[in-house]
Motif scaffolding. Structure first.
Motif, mmCIF file in Angstrom:
data_model
loop_
_atom_site.group_PDB
_atom_site.id
_atom_site.type_symbol
_atom_site.label_atom_id
_atom_site.label_comp_id
_atom_site.label_asym_id
_atom_site.label_seq_id
_atom_site.Cartn_x
_atom_site.Cartn_y
_atom_site.Cartn_z
ATOM 1 N N UNK A 23 0.824 -1.205 0.000
ATOM 2 C CA UNK A 23 0.000 0.000 0.000
ATOM 3 C C UNK A 23 0.858 1.256 0.000
ATOM 4 N N UNK A 24 0.411 2.300 -0.688
ATOM 5 C CA UNK A 24 1.149 3.566 -0.691
ATOM 6 C C UNK A 24 0.805 4.388 0.546
ATOM 7 N N UNK A 25 1.037 3.833 1.720
ATOM 8 C CA UNK A 25 0.649 4.500 2.957
ATOM 9 C C UNK A 25 1.559 4.050 4.083
ATOM 10 N N UNK A 26 1.704 4.928 5.068
ATOM 11 C CA UNK A 26 2.397 4.560 6.289
ATOM 12 C C UNK A 26 1.333 4.428 7.363
ATOM 13 N N UNK A 27 1.268 3.262 7.949
ATOM 14 C CA UNK A 27 0.264 2.998 8.975
ATOM 15 C C UNK A 27 1.002 2.813 10.295
ATOM 16 N N UNK A 28 0.744 3.699 11.225
ATOM 17 C CA UNK A 28 1.418 3.645 12.526
ATOM 18 C C UNK A 28 0.669 2.677 13.435
ATOM 19 N N UNK A 29 0.897 1.441 13.206
ATOM 20 C CA UNK A 29 0.241 0.413 14.005
ATOM 21 C C UNK A 29 0.970 -0.890 13.814
ATOM 22 N N UNK A 55 -9.544 -2.191 -8.158
ATOM 23 C CA UNK A 55 -9.704 -0.934 -7.430
ATOM 24 C C UNK A 55 -10.283 -1.208 -6.055
ATOM 25 N N UNK A 56 -10.024 -0.252 -5.150
ATOM 26 C CA UNK A 56 -10.462 -0.309 -3.769
ATOM 27 C C UNK A 56 -10.254 1.089 -3.211
ATOM 28 N N UNK A 57 -10.387 1.255 -1.918
ATOM 29 C CA UNK A 57 -10.123 2.546 -1.278
ATOM 30 C C UNK A 57 -9.541 2.293 0.100
ATOM 31 N N UNK A 58 -8.705 3.225 0.543
ATOM 32 C CA UNK A 58 -8.129 3.172 1.875
ATOM 33 C C UNK A 58 -8.331 4.533 2.524
ATOM 34 N N UNK A 59 -9.115 4.559 3.600
ATOM 35 C CA UNK A 59 -9.441 5.799 4.308
ATOM 36 C C UNK A 59 -9.985 6.868 3.360
#
Length: 156
Positions: A23-29, A55-59
């Motif tokens: 994922x193109x995201x940093x998840x602090x968890x 396709x999908x969505x994140x936040x």
């Protein structure tokens, strides 16, 4: 600092096979996530972006992705630190937690392409293989002849 990998060849064969998402995201968890229910169930085929696109969505951010295979001759590994390091110079130990042969690569609202840095990194395995293969003298001489002929044609 040294890094110790805690696994052997037998672990690779019987390692738990995982379905991963890049994922193109940093998840602090660092906890469990119910990916199957809250993410995978919303993944859809997206033929409007091309063959094999998803396709999908994140936040609330739209994602476009595709399933990618690990380059031939390689194995994808998931490694986990056994203890959090106290400092940058502390020795680290990683253990094998799973293996994978394919994963889903996601981009924010753009179709994945060979222009993406991650995809370019994946192509480097093929480049490294091509550069490391031995070349016979006959192949080298044939390539030199082709280049000379091509140069003569371009000069004419």
């Amino acid at each position: 600092m040294s890094i110790t990998l805690d696994f052997n060849g037998k672990n690779l064969a019987k390692g738990k096979s995982l379905h991963l998402h890049y994922l193109p995201a940093k998840i602090s968890g660092d906890g469990e996530a119910n990916v199957e229910t809250y993410f995978n169930n919303y993944t859809r085929e997206a033929p409007e972006y091309g063959s094999g696109m998803l396709n999908n969505a994140l936040r609330g951010y739209p994602l476009v992705g595709e399933r990618m295979k690990v380059p031939e001759g390689y194995k994808g590994l998931v490694l986990q630190e056994t203890e959090k390091p106290l400092s940058e110079s502390t020795d680290r130990q990683l253990r094998l937690t799973g293996v994978f042969d394919e994963f889903t690569y996601w981009n924010y609202d753009k179709v994945p392409s060979n222009g993406d840095p991650f995809r370019q990194a994946m192509l480097m395995a093929d480049v490294a293989k091509a550069l490391s293969e031995p070349i016979s003298e006959q192949d080298l001489e044939a390539e030199i002849r082709r280049n000379l002929e091509s140069k003569k044609e371009n000069d004419s």
